[in-house]
Design a protein around this motif. Sequence first.
Motif, PDB file in Angstrom:
ATOM      1  N   ASN A 198     -64.773 -11.961 -67.532  1.00  0.00           N
ATOM      2  CA  ASN A 198     -64.114 -11.564 -66.278  1.00  0.00           C
ATOM      3  C   ASN A 198     -65.040 -11.707 -65.081  1.00  0.00           C
ATOM      4  OD1 ASN A 198     -61.940 -10.934 -67.847  1.00  0.00           O
ATOM      5  ND2 ASN A 198     -62.128  -8.715 -67.645  1.00  0.00           N
ATOM      6  N   LEU A 199     -66.303 -11.301 -65.269  1.00  0.00           N
ATOM      7  CA  LEU A 199     -67.278 -11.394 -64.185  1.00  0.00           C
ATOM      8  C   LEU A 199     -67.562 -12.845 -63.837  1.00  0.00           C
ATOM      9  CD1 LEU A 199     -69.132  -9.810 -62.300  1.00  0.00           C
ATOM     10  CD2 LEU A 199     -70.877  -9.842 -64.095  1.00  0.00           C
ATOM     11  N   ARG A 200     -67.707 -13.687 -64.848  1.00  0.00           N
ATOM     12  CA  ARG A 200     -67.980 -15.104 -64.609  1.00  0.00           C
ATOM     13  C   ARG A 200     -66.842 -15.750 -63.820  1.00  0.00           C
ATOM     14  NH1 ARG A 200     -66.407 -19.773 -66.469  1.00  0.00           N
ATOM     15  NH2 ARG A 200     -65.086 -18.853 -68.079  1.00  0.00           N
ATOM     16  N   LYS A 201     -65.616 -15.452 -64.233  1.00  0.00           N
ATOM     17  CA  LYS A 201     -64.470 -16.033 -63.535  1.00  0.00           C
ATOM     18  C   LYS A 201     -64.388 -15.541 -62.095  1.00  0.00           C
ATOM     19  CE  LYS A 201     -61.481 -16.766 -67.567  1.00  0.00           C
ATOM     20  NZ  LYS A 201     -60.218 -16.347 -68.234  1.00  0.00           N
ATOM     21  N   ALA A 202     -64.657 -14.257 -61.895  1.00  0.00           N
ATOM     22  CA  ALA A 202     -64.593 -13.704 -60.544  1.00  0.00           C
ATOM     23  C   ALA A 202     -65.616 -14.364 -59.633  1.00  0.00           C
ATOM     24  CB  ALA A 202     -64.806 -12.194 -60.585  1.00  0.00           C
ATOM     25  N   LYS A 203     -66.822 -14.551 -60.124  1.00  0.00           N
ATOM     26  CA  LYS A 203     -67.859 -15.206 -59.329  1.00  0.00           C
ATOM     27  C   LYS A 203     -67.471 -16.653 -59.014  1.00  0.00           C
ATOM     28  CE  LYS A 203     -71.818 -12.442 -60.846  1.00  0.00           C
ATOM     29  NZ  LYS A 203     -73.100 -12.456 -61.606  1.00  0.00           N
ATOM     30  N   GLU A 204     -66.985 -17.362 -60.009  1.00  0.00           N
ATOM     31  CA  GLU A 204     -66.621 -18.761 -59.811  1.00  0.00           C
ATOM     32  C   GLU A 204     -65.458 -18.913 -58.828  1.00  0.00           C
ATOM     33  OE1 GLU A 204     -65.799 -20.300 -63.664  1.00  0.00           O
ATOM     34  OE2 GLU A 204     -67.908 -20.512 -64.231  1.00  0.00           O
ATOM     35  N   ASN A 205     -64.540 -17.958 -58.856  1.00  0.00           N
ATOM     36  CA  ASN A 205     -63.333 -18.057 -58.034  1.00  0.00           C
ATOM     37  C   ASN A 205     -63.475 -17.430 -56.651  1.00  0.00           C
ATOM     38  OD1 ASN A 205     -62.044 -19.287 -60.189  1.00  0.00           O
ATOM     39  ND2 ASN A 205     -61.149 -17.372 -60.954  1.00  0.00           N
ATOM     40  N   GLY A 206     -64.628 -16.847 -56.371  1.00  0.00           N
ATOM     41  CA  GLY A 206     -64.792 -16.181 -55.088  1.00  0.00           C
ATOM     42  C   GLY A 206     -63.980 -14.905 -54.984  1.00  0.00           C
ATOM     43  N   ALA A 207     -63.764 -14.226 -56.113  1.00  0.00           N
ATOM     44  CA  ALA A 207     -62.929 -13.026 -56.135  1.00  0.00           C
ATOM     45  C   ALA A 207     -63.778 -11.754 -56.102  1.00  0.00           C
ATOM     46  CB  ALA A 207     -62.041 -13.042 -57.376  1.00  0.00           C
ATOM     47  N   LEU A 208     -64.871 -11.789 -55.341  1.00  0.00           N
ATOM     48  CA  LEU A 208     -65.740 -10.631 -55.159  1.00  0.00           C
ATOM     49  C   LEU A 208     -66.045 -10.483 -53.674  1.00  0.00           C
ATOM     50  CD1 LEU A 208     -68.347 -11.278 -58.021  1.00  0.00           C
ATOM     51  CD2 LEU A 208     -66.555  -9.536 -58.041  1.00  0.00           C
ATOM     52  N   ILE A 209     -66.268  -9.242 -53.239  1.00  0.00           N
ATOM     53  CA  ILE A 209     -66.664  -9.008 -51.851  1.00  0.00           C
ATOM     54  C   ILE A 209     -68.025  -8.332 -51.813  1.00  0.00           C
ATOM     55  CG2 ILE A 209     -64.358  -8.936 -50.861  1.00  0.00           C
ATOM     56  CD1 ILE A 209     -64.373  -5.935 -51.088  1.00  0.00           C
ATOM     57  N   GLU A 210     -68.648  -8.370 -50.636  1.00  0.00           N
ATOM     58  CA  GLU A 210     -69.970  -7.778 -50.440  1.00  0.00           C
ATOM     59  C   GLU A 210     -69.835  -6.303 -50.038  1.00  0.00           C
ATOM     60  OE1 GLU A 210     -72.866  -9.115 -50.934  1.00  0.00           O
ATOM     61  OE2 GLU A 210     -72.324 -11.236 -51.199  1.00  0.00           O
ATOM     62  N   PRO A 211     -70.824  -5.474 -50.382  1.00  0.00           N
ATOM     63  CA  PRO A 211     -70.802  -4.071 -49.968  1.00  0.00           C
ATOM     64  C   PRO A 211     -70.619  -3.889 -48.455  1.00  0.00           C
ATOM     65  CG  PRO A 211     -72.510  -4.388 -51.609  1.00  0.00           C
ATOM     66  CD  PRO A 211     -71.978  -5.764 -51.258  1.00  0.00           C
ATOM     67  N   ALA A 212     -71.225  -4.765 -47.665  1.00  0.00           N
ATOM     68  CA  ALA A 212     -71.127  -4.640 -46.207  1.00  0.00           C
ATOM     69  C   ALA A 212     -69.694  -4.782 -45.718  1.00  0.00           C
ATOM     70  CB  ALA A 212     -72.013  -5.680 -45.524  1.00  0.00           C
ATOM     71  N   GLU A 213     -68.865  -5.517 -46.460  1.00  0.00           N
ATOM     72  CA  GLU A 213     -67.472  -5.685 -46.050  1.00  0.00           C
ATOM     73  C   GLU A 213     -66.670  -4.397 -46.288  1.00  0.00           C
ATOM     74  OE1 GLU A 213     -67.371 -10.497 -46.721  1.00  0.00           O
ATOM     75  OE2 GLU A 213     -67.102  -9.173 -48.438  1.00  0.00           O
ATOM     76  N   VAL A 214     -67.077  -3.632 -47.284  1.00  0.00           N
ATOM     77  CA  VAL A 214     -66.457  -2.326 -47.491  1.00  0.00           C
ATOM     78  C   VAL A 214     -66.956  -1.345 -46.425  1.00  0.00           C
ATOM     79  CG1 VAL A 214     -66.057  -0.450 -49.126  1.00  0.00           C
ATOM     80  CG2 VAL A 214     -66.314  -2.797 -49.965  1.00  0.00           C
ATOM     81  N   ALA A 215     -68.253  -1.419 -46.104  1.00  0.00           N
ATOM     82  CA  ALA A 215     -68.808  -0.561 -45.051  1.00  0.00           C
ATOM     83  C   ALA A 215     -68.096  -0.789 -43.723  1.00  0.00           C
ATOM     84  CB  ALA A 215     -70.309  -0.806 -44.901  1.00  0.00           C
ATOM     85  N   ASP A 216     -67.740  -2.028 -43.417  1.00  0.00           N
ATOM     86  CA  ASP A 216     -66.988  -2.322 -42.189  1.00  0.00           C
ATOM     87  C   ASP A 216     -65.664  -1.561 -42.173  1.00  0.00           C
ATOM     88  OD1 ASP A 216     -68.898  -4.039 -41.207  1.00  0.00           O
ATOM     89  OD2 ASP A 216     -67.882  -5.869 -41.862  1.00  0.00           O
TER      90      ASP A 216
END
Length: 242
Positions: A198-216
Amino acid sequence: MSGRFDGKVAVITGGASGIGLATVEALLAEGATVVAVDRDRAALEAMGARLGPACVAQVTDLLDPESCDAMVPEILEKTGRIDILHCNAGSYIGGDLSETSPAAIDRMLNLNVNAVMKNVHAVIPHMSARGSGDILVTCSVAGNSAIPWEPVYSASKWAITCFVQTTRRQLLKHGIRVGQVSPGPVISALLADWPEENLRKAKENGALIEPAEVADAVLYMLSRPRNVTIRDMIVLPSNFDI
């Protein structure tokens, strides 16, 4: 720096890494004094050296009942006030329920649910006496959708969604806003327990966000006029399929 939070004191649990650290940095940049709460003393000391005196260290182990109970009183001794409490600390369990140990379940529920309730309970008298305050909780999209590969984690976040939305109604009359931010998968240490595929697919597909985007998102919620409450902000990677 816009100074939107000049004079405010914010408390962020799990403040030494991930979403917590990103939110500490974002609030400091907006003029707040920020109390970073974590059990990792060395990480907090390094943060203080890097971020300056407006970043106040609070060493607390939220899984230790005495340490958890002492958190708010100790912070008030240091700062004299708490304007914002962001209950962000949490842990993660993924995979089949049959593969999870009872001890791991206890640890996660104590951190993700019980510690949040106790921290909020502890700060209510202070905020109520002042007639103002903001309480935010880091929830998850898993608190809005039953995620089949993380039944224990999803259950903990559903519990928090219920807690936030019921407490919000109770505290409104005291001038206290309560809400939650519900991210999708965030690049952080919590994903270490994700199934590798699941993690590999998420990274490959761009299905992750950065902590700073949640902080925003957190800063947007906190900066609304007092007559506006963002009760839940769901922040998803655009390519997250759920």
